[in-house]
Design an enzyme around this catalytic site. Structure first.
Site, PDB file in Angstrom:
ATOM      1  N   ASP A 298       0.816  -1.222   0.000  1.00 32.02           N
ATOM      2  CA  ASP A 298       0.000   0.000   0.000  1.00 32.02           C
ATOM      3  C   ASP A 298       0.849   1.271   0.000  1.00 32.02           C
ATOM      4  O   ASP A 298       0.320   2.384   0.022  1.00 32.02           O
ATOM      5  CB  ASP A 298      -1.015  -0.002   1.166  1.00 32.02           C
ATOM      6  CG  ASP A 298      -0.382  -0.202   2.526  1.00 32.02           C
ATOM      7  OD1 ASP A 298       0.755  -0.713   2.592  1.00 32.02           O
ATOM      8  OD2 ASP A 298      -1.016   0.148   3.539  1.00 32.02           O
TER       9      ASP A 298
ATOM     10  N   HIS B 247       8.481  -0.359  12.401  1.00 29.88           N
ATOM     11  CA  HIS B 247       7.367  -1.033  11.736  1.00 29.88           C
ATOM     12  C   HIS B 247       7.723  -2.515  11.578  1.00 29.88           C
ATOM     13  O   HIS B 247       8.793  -2.941  11.998  1.00 29.88           O
ATOM     14  CB  HIS B 247       7.129  -0.335  10.389  1.00 29.88           C
ATOM     15  CG  HIS B 247       5.834  -0.675   9.724  1.00 29.88           C
ATOM     16  ND1 HIS B 247       4.651  -0.832  10.410  1.00 29.88           N
ATOM     17  CD2 HIS B 247       5.533  -0.891   8.410  1.00 29.88           C
ATOM     18  CE1 HIS B 247       3.696  -1.131   9.548  1.00 29.88           C
ATOM     19  NE2 HIS B 247       4.202  -1.174   8.329  1.00 29.88           N
TER      20      HIS B 247
HETATM   21 ZN    ZN Z   1       3.219  -0.908   6.343  1.00 28.52          ZN
END
Ligand code: ZN
Length: 301
Positions: A64, A140
């Site tokens: 994304d 992340h």
């Molecule tokens: Zn991500």
């Protein structure tokens, strides 16, 4: 600076919302920041000139945030581009893009230059006389960087009334704007502060997506004029934000408050929420100046 949000939702493109992509106009540059699927259509809809795009900054390799890129690279070829295109992104991005080109035997006829990132320390990845771009290492599930876009201090502004008062010839304006004092023909020294005015303070924009709550970024983004920080979830779903290494609106607002930024823009909303106004309400319990990103929305600062 002029920031336009092209997409600000997590995960998938939908009829009325787009995955992450932004375009930042700063000192005559047009920088693309992340490039989710469908961004090319967003560029067209928002009448952004393809030829002005020379640098694309990709935060991480989740789809994304970069699945639109092969399409844009291919379109540039079809449009007969000859100017360089620079892609700044995590190590692996070159392999990902060139694999698709190799399989399709469709190489670009313009220079496509990859600048792969793998450091966990902030580093300057672009610099010219007006602008500096630094990475903001984030926390992340995979290697991810945010980006800090900073204007450099501009030249001092000429105080026209002052230079005319001393009858200073125009040929000297350049060096006066650079901060030099001036000596009159009678030997009198006029200090630069008497001839010039302070330039507008340089602006900065910090882009932080995707990341869990990560206090180590606070000193890096300290006093930024604008901070875009992801807020994928609300506190009611904090169990999801911690397992997926995303942030809640409250966490994003806490980072904004600790860093003393001018304005917080929230984005990367999970598509599970029907009413994103709730993100603003939750964030404003911690930090006042909050705005919600929206596809197509423009922020000028
Ligand atoms: Zn991500």
């Amino acid at each position: 600076m002029r920031l336009q949000i092209l997409g600000c939702y997590a995960a998938t493109p939908r009829t009325l919302s787009n995955p992450t992509a932004q375009v930042l106009e700063i000192k005559n540059h047009l920088f693309l920041i992340d490039y989710g699927e469908g961004t090319q259509v967003q560029l067209r809809k928002n009448k952004i000139k393809f030829s002005r795009i020379k640098h694309i900054f990709i935060s991480h390799l989740h789809g994304d945030h970069f699945f639109g890129l092969p399409g844009l690279i291919s379109t540039f070829r079809l449009l007969g581009r000859d100017k360089e295109l620079h892609i700044h992104g995590p190590k692996g991005i070159k392999e990902a893009i060139t694999l698709l080109m190799r399989l399709g035997n469709s190489w670009t006829n313009y220079p496509l230059l990859f600048h792969e990132l793998e450091s966990n320390e902030p580093q300057i990845i672009f610099e010219d006389e007006n602008v500096e771009v630094t990475t903001i290492p984030l926390d992340h599930r995979i290697y991810t960087n945010g980006f800090l876009f900073r204007e450099k201090e501009s030249e001092r502004k000429l105080d026209i009334r002052a230079v005319e008062k001393y009858s200073i010839d125009k040929v000297h304006y350049r060096e006066i704007k650079r901060g030099k004092d001036f000596t009159l023909s009678n030997g009198e020294l006029i200090p630069n502060t008497e001839l010039t005015l302070d330039p507008p303070p340089p602006k900065s924009y910090a882009y932080c997506s995707d990341t869990g709550y990560f206090e180590l970024i606070v000193p890096l983004i300290k006093d930024s004029d604008v901070l875009y920080h992801e807020a994928t979830f609300l506190e009611s779903e904090s169990h999801l934000s911690s397992t997926t290494k995303h942030s809640t609106a409250k966490e994003a607002a806490t980072i904004a408050r600790e860093a003393g930024v001018g304005k917080l823009i929230l984005g990367h909303f999970s598509t599970r929420y029907k009413n994103i106004e709730r993100f603003k309400e939750e964030a404003q319990e911690i930090f006042d100046t909050v705005e919600l990103a929206d596809d197509g929305k423009i922020f000028e600062f």
